[in-house]
Motif scaffolding. Sequence first.
Motif, mmCIF file in Angstrom:
data_model
loop_
_atom_site.group_PDB
_atom_site.id
_atom_site.type_symbol
_atom_site.label_atom_id
_atom_site.label_comp_id
_atom_site.label_asym_id
_atom_site.label_seq_id
_atom_site.Cartn_x
_atom_site.Cartn_y
_atom_site.Cartn_z
ATOM 1 N N LEU A 68 0.852 -1.194 0.000
ATOM 2 C CA LEU A 68 0.000 0.000 0.000
ATOM 3 C C LEU A 68 0.883 1.238 0.000
ATOM 4 N N ALA A 69 0.387 2.310 -0.607
ATOM 5 C CA ALA A 69 1.125 3.574 -0.641
ATOM 6 C C ALA A 69 0.537 4.535 0.391
ATOM 7 N N LYS A 70 1.414 5.273 1.079
ATOM 8 C CA LYS A 70 0.963 6.228 2.088
ATOM 9 C C LYS A 70 0.949 7.660 1.565
ATOM 10 N N THR A 71 1.450 7.864 0.346
ATOM 11 C CA THR A 71 1.411 9.186 -0.288
ATOM 12 C C THR A 71 1.033 9.016 -1.755
ATOM 13 N N SER A 72 0.489 10.076 -2.349
ATOM 14 C CA SER A 72 0.100 10.011 -3.756
ATOM 15 C C SER A 72 1.321 9.863 -4.661
ATOM 16 N N LYS A 73 2.444 10.479 -4.275
ATOM 17 C CA LYS A 73 3.669 10.344 -5.064
ATOM 18 C C LYS A 73 4.136 8.891 -5.080
ATOM 19 N N ALA A 74 4.131 8.251 -3.918
ATOM 20 C CA ALA A 74 4.528 6.845 -3.838
ATOM 21 C C ALA A 74 3.586 5.974 -4.652
ATOM 22 N N LEU A 75 2.294 6.267 -4.602
ATOM 23 C CA LEU A 75 1.321 5.471 -5.346
ATOM 24 C C LEU A 75 1.593 5.541 -6.846
ATOM 25 N N ALA A 76 1.846 6.738 -7.360
ATOM 26 C CA ALA A 76 2.097 6.895 -8.793
ATOM 27 C C ALA A 76 3.345 6.127 -9.222
ATOM 28 N N ARG A 77 4.393 6.209 -8.426
ATOM 29 C CA ARG A 77 5.648 5.534 -8.776
ATOM 30 C C ARG A 77 5.522 4.014 -8.668
#
Length: 229
Positions: A68-77
């Motif tokens: 799971l991603a905790k930030t939108s930047k991490a999610l996109a990458r």
Amino acid sequence: MIDVLFEDNHVLVVNKPAGLLVHGDETGDETLADIAKAYIKEKYNKPGNVFVGVVHRLDRPVSGVVLLAKTSKALARLNELFRSKKTIKTYWAVVDNKPAREQQTLVHWLVKDSSKNITKAYSKENNKGLRSELSYQLISQQAGKYLLQVNPVTGRPHQIRVQLASMNCSIAGDLKYGAAAPLPDKSIALHARSLQFEHPTLKTPVTVSAKPPHSPIWLPFKDLNTEQL
């Protein structure tokens, strides 16, 4: 309660129990994303809404590693890593029948019937299907059951389940794909054992692994050297 395997400011990796949805569906049942948000909100005393991005999913009856991603930047990458197949996913599957070959690469064209939520595998190219590939190897045989280690190259709906079933190796408990009987807890014996990925901000390699459930179907394999991935 959430079984956290790895966590920092950008990612959260958990061991999902079988039976829990990763993301919401028409049932409205509680999801892993809901539980993760509550965990972060309480642990860090965060006011307002908490961001949790779902990077990939496991079927409801499947257990194991979920990123799971905790930030939108991490999610996109991280989404881009999965799209470009720059992750390594390893699954364990308990099957009732011994495969004809102890290791093999399987290629099928999979067609999903959304109305029935079932996928069909075709051994020859099908213009309605998506090319799907995985490799497996037999790593243990205990109490009349066979443990396969599976590495999917593609990530299609129900891919591992239907491709193993296509060679008469249905996953234990998976009635949808030919198993003889259900498991007592309604799970199927498919477990996302490990995930290797590049950290979205540090750009360093990360490998996270999860122990299989403490359910009877997995007990014969509890002494397996789980460091061998």
